[in-house]
Design an enzyme around this catalytic site. Structure first.
Site, PDB file in Angstrom:
ATOM      1  CG  HIS A  64      -2.012  -1.083   1.078  1.00 20.81           C
ATOM      2  ND1 HIS A  64      -2.270  -1.991   2.076  1.00 20.81           N
ATOM      3  CD2 HIS A  64      -2.847  -1.398   0.058  1.00 20.81           C
ATOM      4  CE1 HIS A  64      -3.234  -2.806   1.688  1.00 20.81           C
ATOM      5  NE2 HIS A  64      -3.594  -2.472   0.469  1.00 20.81           N
ATOM      6  CG  ASP A  88      -7.154  -3.853   0.932  1.00 14.05           C
ATOM      7  OD1 ASP A  88      -6.827  -2.677   1.136  1.00 14.05           O
ATOM      8  OD2 ASP A  88      -6.526  -4.595   0.158  1.00 14.05           O
ATOM      9  CD  GLU A 108     -14.059  -3.519  -4.452  1.00 10.38           C
ATOM     10  OE1 GLU A 108     -14.390  -4.540  -5.096  1.00 10.38           O
ATOM     11  OE2 GLU A 108     -12.872  -3.223  -4.188  1.00 10.38           O
ATOM     12  CG  ASN A 140     -16.476  -3.601 -14.658  1.00 12.44           C
ATOM     13  OD1 ASN A 140     -15.913  -2.839 -15.442  1.00 12.44           O
ATOM     14  ND2 ASN A 140     -16.152  -4.865 -14.537  1.00 12.44           N
ATOM     15  CG  ASP A 158      -5.489  -2.193  -4.443  1.00 16.21           C
ATOM     16  OD1 ASP A 158      -4.877  -3.240  -4.713  1.00 16.21           O
ATOM     17  OD2 ASP A 158      -5.856  -1.904  -3.292  1.00 16.21           O
TER      18      ASP A 158
END
Length: 286
Positions: A64, A88, A108, A140, A158
């Site tokens: 990260h 996350d 996300e 998406n 990510d």
């Protein structure tokens, strides 16, 4: 794959890694992902999606910090950031430490990932989901960049590996639309797997990025839970001057922010772009 108290990763056909399971905390398959979260005595809590390790409590800071701070400090004037994936919360946490950033959009595909990581990995986000600069879009990633009219200084992809839902985020079409979402001198970065075992995927990403950006490269970090060697991060921008900054100016930018890190520093930053010769040779051939 789970065998009694052992979980085996299934990303690669002929080699791999395993983790002992102290306790399964969550296991369920939905329309997007097959998710397991379990406790391991060395790595802490581990989340795997579709049989592939995504994050662990023990070493998440390396991934990260490198995916976030390298582009932010190279640019120097980031205001608006798009995170594609990142449920996350680790990338979000690191971005939120930069008070000069004004707007953060996270796209996300699976709200469940965000909710699970808030519950089982609270230190990953460190309350960053409460930051008023954040806007969450459940969509998406490719669909979002195709349709949005917003512009960003930085896009961080990510994503999961280029299988299943994550496959779209390595296509030339995705990079093309990311380029269109960037302001002049904007930067794109993304995770790109482990070169030693995912050479073909990284070569294809390199070709696709070269179609869309003038300055394309990769930088690297060693992350223990990502098996097979150094993790590669893709870099794309039209500004060829960003990576020419000297280390003293970079150190000043970092010092002015008054941030502390567990992995990232100016020497790591600069040296991460110096790739082993076998990687250079392979990319040159592509």
């Amino acid at each position: 794959m789970i065998n009694e108290k052992i979980w085996h990763e299934k990303l690669h056909r002929h080699v791999g890694q395993y983790f002992s399971i102290d306790k399964i905390l969550y296991q369920k398959k939905n329309k997007y992902h097959d998710i397991i979260i379990f406790q391991n005595s060395i790595m802490g809590r581990i989340m795997a999606i579709d049989g592939v390790v995504q994050t662990t409590e023990k070493d998440e800071f390396i991934y990260h910090e490198m995916l976030t701070h390298v582009p932010i400090f190279y640019h120097g004037l980031i205001k608006n950031v798009l995170i594609v994936g990142g449920g996350d919360g680790g990338i979000l946490r690191e971005i939120c430490r930069h008070k000069s950033i004004e707007n953060i959009t996270m796209v996300e595909i699976d709200l469940n990932i965000i909710d699970l990581c808030k519950q089982f990995f609270p230190k990953h986000n460190n309350n960053a989901y409460k930051d008023p600069r954040l806007k969450i879009v459940i969509d998406n990633g490719l669909n979002f960049v195709q349709k949005t009219k917003e512009k960003f200084d930085l896009i961080i992809s990510d994503s999961t590996d280029p299988i299943g839902c994550g496959k779209d985020l390595f296509l030339s079409d995705f990079y093309f639309h990311c380029k269109n979402c960037l302001v002049k001198n904007g930067i794109f970065v993304g995770q790109n797997g482990v070169f030693f075992l995912q050479k073909n995927d990284i070569n294809q990403s390199y070709k696709n990025l070269k179609k869309n950006f003038h300055d394309v490269s990769f930088y690297q970090a060693t992350i223990p839970s990502y098996y097979g060697g150094t993790m590669m991060f893709s870099w794309g921008t039209d500004n060829i001057d960003f990576r020419q900054i000297n280390i003293k100016n970079l150190e000043k930018r970092i010092k002015d922010k008054k941030l502390t890190f567990n992995y990232y520093n100016s020497n790591i930053h600069i040296s991460s772009f110096y790739l082993p010769q076998y990687i250079i040779n392979t990319l040159d051939k592509s």
